[in-house]
Design a protein around this motif. Structure first.
Motif, PDB file in Angstrom:
ATOM      1  N   CYS A  19       0.839  -1.207   0.000  1.00 28.93           N
ATOM      2  CA  CYS A  19       0.000   0.000   0.000  1.00 28.93           C
ATOM      3  C   CYS A  19       0.871   1.254   0.000  1.00 28.93           C
ATOM      4  O   CYS A  19       0.569   2.226  -0.689  1.00 28.93           O
ATOM      5  CB  CYS A  19      -0.876   0.051   1.254  1.00 28.93           C
ATOM      6  SG  CYS A  19      -2.166  -1.172   1.319  1.00 28.93           S
ATOM      7  N   LEU A  20       1.924   1.228   0.790  1.00 29.54           N
ATOM      8  CA  LEU A  20       2.755   2.406   0.957  1.00 29.54           C
ATOM      9  C   LEU A  20       3.628   2.680  -0.260  1.00 29.54           C
ATOM     10  O   LEU A  20       3.819   3.815  -0.663  1.00 29.54           O
ATOM     11  CB  LEU A  20       3.653   2.245   2.188  1.00 29.54           C
ATOM     12  CG  LEU A  20       2.940   2.128   3.545  1.00 29.54           C
ATOM     13  CD1 LEU A  20       3.962   1.934   4.644  1.00 29.54           C
ATOM     14  CD2 LEU A  20       2.088   3.342   3.819  1.00 29.54           C
ATOM     15  N   SER A  21       4.170   1.654  -0.821  1.00 32.89           N
ATOM     16  CA  SER A  21       5.193   1.846  -1.858  1.00 32.89           C
ATOM     17  C   SER A  21       4.722   1.536  -3.272  1.00 32.89           C
ATOM     18  O   SER A  21       5.422   1.829  -4.227  1.00 32.89           O
ATOM     19  CB  SER A  21       6.402   0.961  -1.551  1.00 32.89           C
ATOM     20  OG  SER A  21       6.040  -0.397  -1.706  1.00 32.89           O
ATOM     21  N   VAL A  42       8.972   6.117  -0.616  1.00 35.08           N
ATOM     22  CA  VAL A  42       7.574   6.536  -0.593  1.00 35.08           C
ATOM     23  C   VAL A  42       7.474   8.055  -0.556  1.00 35.08           C
ATOM     24  O   VAL A  42       8.165   8.707   0.243  1.00 35.08           O
ATOM     25  CB  VAL A  42       6.874   5.939   0.652  1.00 35.08           C
ATOM     26  CG1 VAL A  42       5.397   6.275   0.664  1.00 35.08           C
ATOM     27  CG2 VAL A  42       7.087   4.436   0.717  1.00 35.08           C
ATOM     28  N   SER A 267      -3.026   5.214   4.963  1.00 40.82           N
ATOM     29  CA  SER A 267      -1.611   5.059   4.608  1.00 40.82           C
ATOM     30  C   SER A 267      -0.916   6.416   4.510  1.00 40.82           C
ATOM     31  O   SER A 267       0.276   6.540   4.818  1.00 40.82           O
ATOM     32  CB  SER A 267      -1.473   4.308   3.282  1.00 40.82           C
ATOM     33  OG  SER A 267      -2.219   4.927   2.267  1.00 40.82           O
ATOM     34  N   ILE A 271       2.455   7.473   6.557  1.00 41.74           N
ATOM     35  CA  ILE A 271       3.696   7.974   5.948  1.00 41.74           C
ATOM     36  C   ILE A 271       4.129   9.270   6.636  1.00 41.74           C
ATOM     37  O   ILE A 271       5.302   9.443   6.982  1.00 41.74           O
ATOM     38  CB  ILE A 271       3.519   8.199   4.429  1.00 41.74           C
ATOM     39  CG1 ILE A 271       3.282   6.866   3.716  1.00 41.74           C
ATOM     40  CG2 ILE A 271       4.757   8.886   3.846  1.00 41.74           C
ATOM     41  CD1 ILE A 271       2.765   7.011   2.297  1.00 41.74           C
TER      42      ILE A 271
END
Length: 364
Positions: A19-21, A42, A267, A271
Motif C-alpha cells: 500500500c505504501l510503496s 515513498v 496510509s 507515511i
C-alpha cells in the motif's frame, strides 16, 4: 533515513508495504513469505506542495520521500537464530525507526502463527526478542568497558554505570527507549551501540474495515499497554487500504473512503507519521523550474539545509532568504512577499522551521 516494518508472520506487513510503496512484495497466507527485506521509497503526502504548485506554476514538482523497509516476520527464538532470526534482526538494526504492525482483526481464514488473535502477546513476543538481542550487545560492550573501569578510568566507569543500568532494565523486560538516562550518557554511550529497542517506534493496529475509524477492543488493549511508552498508536485497515490502492480512478477512491468514514487514506497518515518518527521535517524551494520539498532533520541550521541540495551550498553559505509558507500563500508570490517586507534574511545560526520556503546565497 529508513523506517522498518516489523511484526510476527501474517499480521499484514507485506500488504501494508505494498500500500505504501506500490511495490508488489509477495503477500501470502503463510509465515516467512518475505525473506529478503523489500525497500520502497515513498512520497510524503503534503497538501502544501500542491498549493505552492498552484501559485508558482512550475515545470515540475518533487515531493519529499521516506524509505520504508519490509522486514520478514520475527518468531520466538529469533534472538537465538530461530526462523532466520539473526538475518532479520540485522535488517532491523539498519533502520532508524520501527513501525510495529499488530494484528487487531479476527478472521478465521487468515492463520495466526500462535493460533489465536492477541496483539498484546504478539507485541511482547517481538519485544522480548529485540530486548534479548540488545542485552547480548550490552553485555559484550560491558565486558570490554568493565576491564577499563576496573583500572580507575573515570570515563570507562561512567560508561560501565550507564550500561549496567540499561542491562538491568533489559533483564526486567523494559526497552532501552523507555530507560531514563542523562542526555549526554545516552548520546555518548548508548547511541553508538545502535540498540534495536532504543529506536523510536509506532504501533500500527491492523483492523478490519468496520474498525477503521473508531478501532475496536483489540486496539483499546494496545493503547492501554503502551500508554507509558513514548510511542504513537495508529489504526489502519490494511486490507481495505490495499483495495483502495487498486482503484485507478480518484473519485472512486474518495467514494470508497467516504463510505468507511475516512477523509484520506490511512496510509497517508502513516507515511507522515513515519516521517515525524524519523525526526524529519520539510522545507521548500519554489521557482519556475521546480517546486520541491526537501527533507532535513528537526533542528537543522540554514547551512545544513543548504547542504541537502549540494555540499557546495553549505561550504560557501552566505545567507538564506526565508519566507514562511503561510505568508507565501497569503500574499500569493515571492515578489509580493518582498514588497510587504515579509521576507527574512537569515544567517548561519538560523534554525529551519517546517514549511519554510528558502532561497540560498552562497560563494565557492
Amino acid at each position: 533515513m529508513k523506517a522498518g516494518i516489523v511484526g510476527l508472520p501474517n499480521v499484514g506487513k507485506s500488504t501494508l508495504f505494498n500500500c505504501l510503496s506500490n511495490a508488489k512484495a509477495q503477500s501470502a497466507n503463510y509465515p516467512f513469505c518475505t525473506i529478503e527485506p523489500n525497500v520502497g521509497v515513498v512520497n510524503v503526502p503534503d497538501p502544501r506542495l500542491a498549493k505552492l504548485e498552484e501559485l508558482v506554476k512550475p515545470e515540475k514538482v518533487i515531493p519529499a520521500t521516506v524509505e520504508i523497509v519490509d522486514i520478514a516476520g520475527l518468531v520466538k527464538g529469533a534472538s537465538k537464530g530461530e526462523g532466520l532470526g539473526n538475518q532479520f534482526l540485522g535488517n532491523i538494526r539498519e533502520t532508524d525507526a520501527i513501525l510495529h504492525v499488530l494484528r487487531c482483526f479476527d478472521n478465521d481464514n487468515v492463520v495466526h502463527v500462535d493460533g489465536s488473535v492477541d496483539p498484546i502477546r504478539d507485541k511482547e513476543t517481538i519485544d522480548i526478542e529485540l530486548q534479548l538481542k540488545d542485552l547480548e550487545t550490552v553485555e559484550k560492550k560491558l565486558d570490554k568497558v568493565g576491564r577499563a573501569a576496573r583500572t580507575g578510568n573515570k570515563e570507562a566507569q561512567a560508561e560501565a554505570d550507564t550500561l549496567e543500568k540499561v542491562k538491568k532494565e533489559l533483564e526486567a523486560g523494559i526497552s532501552v527507549r523507555a530507560v531514563e538516562l542523562e542526555e549526554n550518557a545516552r548520546e555518548e554511550f548508548i547511541k553508538p551501540l545502535q540498540l534495536i529497542t532504543d529506536k523510536p517506534v509506532m504501533y500500527v493496529c491492523n483492523v478490519d474495515e468496520n474498525s477503521a475509524v473508531d478501532g475496536n477492543a483489540h486496539v483499546d488493549r494496545v493503547k492501554e499497554a503502551v500508554k507509558n511508552e513514548d510511542a504513537e498508536v495508529l489504526v489502519l485497515a490494511v486490507g481495505t487500504e490495499a483495495d483502495i490502492t487498486e482503484l485507478d480512478d480518484y473519485e472512486e477512491r474518495q467514494m470508497f473512503l467516504a463510505d468507511i468514514g475516512l477523509d484520506e487514506p490511512g496510509s497517508a497518515k502513516l507515511i507522515r507519521s513515519a516521517y515525524k518518527l524519523l525526526n524529519q521535517q520539510t522545507y521548500f524551494t519554489a521557482g519556475e523550474k521546480e517546486v520541491r520539498a526537501w527533507t532535513v532533520t528537526v533542528g537543522a541550521t540554514a547551512p545544513q539545509a543548504a547542504g541537502v541540495i549540494h555540499t557546495d551550498f553549505e561550504k560557501g553559505f552566505i545567507r538564506a532568504e526565508v519566507i514562511k509558507y503561510e505568508d507565501f500563500v497569503s500574499y500569493g508570490s515571492e515578489s509580493k512577499v518582498r514588497e510587504a517586507g515579509k521576507l527574512g534574511v537569515e544567517g548561519k545560526g538560523y534554525i529551519v522551521q517546517d514549511g519554510d520556503v528558502m532561497h540560498f546565497l552562497f560563494n565557492v
